[in-house]
Design a protein around this motif. Sequence first.
Motif, PDB file in Angstrom:
ATOM      1  N   PRO A 172       0.818  -1.221   0.000  1.00 49.87           N
ATOM      2  CA  PRO A 172       0.000   0.000   0.000  1.00 49.87           C
ATOM      3  C   PRO A 172       0.851   1.270   0.000  1.00 49.87           C
ATOM      4  CG  PRO A 172       0.147  -0.857   2.222  1.00 49.87           C
ATOM      5  CD  PRO A 172       0.879  -1.851   1.343  1.00 49.87           C
ATOM      6  N   HIS A 173       1.970   1.255  -0.725  1.00 53.22           N
ATOM      7  CA  HIS A 173       2.879   2.391  -0.764  1.00 53.22           C
ATOM      8  C   HIS A 173       3.413   2.573  -2.178  1.00 53.22           C
ATOM      9  CE1 HIS A 173       3.374   0.644   3.352  1.00 53.22           C
ATOM     10  NE2 HIS A 173       3.224   1.901   3.702  1.00 53.22           N
ATOM     11  N   THR A 174       3.792   3.796  -2.493  1.00 55.04           N
ATOM     12  CA  THR A 174       4.639   4.053  -3.651  1.00 55.04           C
ATOM     13  C   THR A 174       6.080   3.869  -3.200  1.00 55.04           C
ATOM     14  OG1 THR A 174       3.085   5.620  -4.643  1.00 55.04           O
ATOM     15  CG2 THR A 174       5.382   5.756  -5.349  1.00 55.04           C
ATOM     16  N   VAL A 175       6.801   2.958  -3.855  1.00 47.89           N
ATOM     17  CA  VAL A 175       8.171   2.644  -3.463  1.00 47.89           C
ATOM     18  C   VAL A 175       9.121   3.627  -4.149  1.00 47.89           C
ATOM     19  CG1 VAL A 175      10.000   0.911  -3.477  1.00 47.89           C
ATOM     20  CG2 VAL A 175       7.616   0.210  -3.128  1.00 47.89           C
ATOM     21  N   VAL A 176       9.909   4.322  -3.359  1.00 54.71           N
ATOM     22  CA  VAL A 176      10.917   5.243  -3.869  1.00 54.71           C
ATOM     23  C   VAL A 176      12.273   4.576  -3.670  1.00 54.71           C
ATOM     24  CG1 VAL A 176      11.889   7.576  -3.745  1.00 54.71           C
ATOM     25  CG2 VAL A 176       9.454   7.190  -3.236  1.00 54.71           C
ATOM     26  N   PHE A 177      13.041   4.426  -4.749  1.00 56.38           N
ATOM     27  CA  PHE A 177      14.245   3.600  -4.690  1.00 56.38           C
ATOM     28  C   PHE A 177      15.355   4.166  -5.562  1.00 56.38           C
ATOM     29  CE2 PHE A 177      12.034   2.350  -8.464  1.00 56.38           C
ATOM     30  CZ  PHE A 177      12.976   1.863  -9.350  1.00 56.38           C
ATOM     31  N   GLY A 178      16.555   3.648  -5.381  1.00 57.35           N
ATOM     32  CA  GLY A 178      17.717   3.998  -6.184  1.00 57.35           C
ATOM     33  C   GLY A 178      18.271   2.755  -6.844  1.00 57.35           C
ATOM     34  N   TYR A 191       2.986   2.685  -8.290  1.00 54.10           N
ATOM     35  CA  TYR A 191       3.838   1.619  -7.776  1.00 54.10           C
ATOM     36  C   TYR A 191       5.230   2.084  -7.338  1.00 54.10           C
ATOM     37  CZ  TYR A 191       0.198  -1.124 -10.006  1.00 54.10           C
ATOM     38  OH  TYR A 191      -1.014  -1.633 -10.384  1.00 54.10           O
ATOM     39  N   LYS A 192       5.906   2.893  -8.157  1.00 53.45           N
ATOM     40  CA  LYS A 192       7.316   3.131  -7.872  1.00 53.45           C
ATOM     41  C   LYS A 192       7.819   4.416  -8.509  1.00 53.45           C
ATOM     42  CE  LYS A 192       8.136  -0.866  -9.860  1.00 53.45           C
ATOM     43  NZ  LYS A 192       7.040  -1.269 -10.760  1.00 53.45           N
ATOM     44  N   ILE A 193       8.888   4.956  -7.901  1.00 51.74           N
ATOM     45  CA  ILE A 193       9.637   6.093  -8.442  1.00 51.74           C
ATOM     46  C   ILE A 193      11.116   5.781  -8.247  1.00 51.74           C
ATOM     47  CG2 ILE A 193      10.100   8.573  -8.330  1.00 51.74           C
ATOM     48  CD1 ILE A 193       7.360   8.938  -6.999  1.00 51.74           C
ATOM     49  N   GLY A 194      11.872   5.703  -9.330  1.00 52.71           N
ATOM     50  CA  GLY A 194      13.301   5.430  -9.265  1.00 52.71           C
ATOM     51  C   GLY A 194      14.097   6.703  -9.431  1.00 52.71           C
ATOM     52  N   ILE A 195      15.033   6.968  -8.509  1.00 52.29           N
ATOM     53  CA  ILE A 195      15.716   8.271  -8.492  1.00 52.29           C
ATOM     54  C   ILE A 195      17.236   8.159  -8.607  1.00 52.29           C
ATOM     55  CG2 ILE A 195      13.849   9.414  -7.258  1.00 52.29           C
ATOM     56  CD1 ILE A 195      15.544   9.203  -4.700  1.00 52.29           C
ATOM     57  N   ASP A 196      17.753   6.999  -9.020  1.00 51.11           N
ATOM     58  CA  ASP A 196      19.193   6.919  -9.300  1.00 51.11           C
ATOM     59  C   ASP A 196      19.404   7.346 -10.743  1.00 51.11           C
ATOM     60  OD1 ASP A 196      21.848   6.417  -9.693  1.00 51.11           O
ATOM     61  OD2 ASP A 196      21.767   4.280  -9.221  1.00 51.11           O
ATOM     62  N   THR A 197      19.928   8.540 -10.945  1.00 54.77           N
ATOM     63  CA  THR A 197      20.170   9.060 -12.296  1.00 54.77           C
ATOM     64  C   THR A 197      21.661   9.115 -12.616  1.00 54.77           C
ATOM     65  OG1 THR A 197      19.767  11.250 -11.310  1.00 54.77           O
ATOM     66  CG2 THR A 197      17.995  10.296 -12.618  1.00 54.77           C
ATOM     67  N   GLY A 198      22.436   8.225 -11.996  1.00 54.98           N
ATOM     68  CA  GLY A 198      23.794   7.921 -12.428  1.00 54.98           C
ATOM     69  C   GLY A 198      24.791   9.054 -12.369  1.00 54.98           C
ATOM     70  N   CYS A 199      24.800   9.816 -11.291  1.00 53.11           N
ATOM     71  CA  CYS A 199      25.741  10.940 -11.202  1.00 53.11           C
ATOM     72  C   CYS A 199      27.183  10.483 -11.402  1.00 53.11           C
ATOM     73  CB  CYS A 199      25.594  11.631  -9.847  1.00 53.11           C
ATOM     74  SG  CYS A 199      26.641  13.085  -9.638  1.00 53.11           S
ATOM     75  N   THR A 235       6.522   6.721 -19.593  1.00 52.69           N
ATOM     76  CA  THR A 235       6.037   5.391 -19.922  1.00 52.69           C
ATOM     77  C   THR A 235       6.487   4.396 -18.861  1.00 52.69           C
ATOM     78  OG1 THR A 235       6.197   5.913 -22.260  1.00 52.69           O
ATOM     79  CG2 THR A 235       6.030   3.588 -21.669  1.00 52.69           C
ATOM     80  N   PRO A 236       5.581   3.598 -18.313  1.00 47.96           N
ATOM     81  CA  PRO A 236       5.990   2.608 -17.323  1.00 47.96           C
ATOM     82  C   PRO A 236       6.818   1.514 -17.964  1.00 47.96           C
ATOM     83  CG  PRO A 236       3.683   2.305 -17.914  1.00 47.96           C
ATOM     84  CD  PRO A 236       4.132   3.586 -18.562  1.00 47.96           C
TER      85      PRO A 236
END
Length: 241
Positions: A172-178, A191-199, A235-236
Amino acid sequence: MAGRLYVVGDIHGCAAELETLIGALPLAGGDRLAFVGDYIDRGPAVRAVIDLLLALRAREELDTVFLRGNHEDMCLAWLGRGGQWGESWMMNGAPATLASYGVPLSLDGPRAAEYLPPAHLAFLEGLVPWHVADRFLLVHAGVRPGRALEQQTLDDLLWIREEFIHEPHDLPHTVVFGHTPRREILVHLPYKIGIDTGCVYGGRLTAIELTEGVVYQVARGERQVRQRALGVTRTPPTPRP
């Protein structure tokens, strides 16, 4: 939550970019500032990154959360202080971390640990596997679909990729991950938000303010932070065949 929720992606020793990014965030008293792990390895200034994180933790007006990444877990295992897959650490960015602390590569783990400041070791050992903030679940890598949060393994929380990214989950959560670097933030709601943008790979270091949906990013080697709305039109992922 009384304040806003900011989450920062994988840092990997990019201290200058981290300092620039944090300096541009409109942080205020009562805000929560969370990090999804992978502070160490590959980048040039790991020790400086940990110093910056410790300074942030000392700010009384902020509520800070620091998650464990798979790189911290490998590091701790190699140092003989818990964790798993320590034998793989040298092949996954360890030399950069050891160099930042002046550790000779000829030393074994327990002797190398003596070169790290006690506060840095305590910080690494105190990292948490996940954090729930309202409707968001913060983890380093993701979750195993079909399992309750209490049934998730640490191995999956730190290492999972395709099985999580390409499938929905029923938590029951939006998963925020790297963990899995991408050129752009992955937005696959709810469902999810991915925030590793490869610095560390020449990409960007990302912070996302989840309360109002604002993205802050600084490119590798730059000192300008760009801000934009999160948006939900990406786009998912395509399900696996």
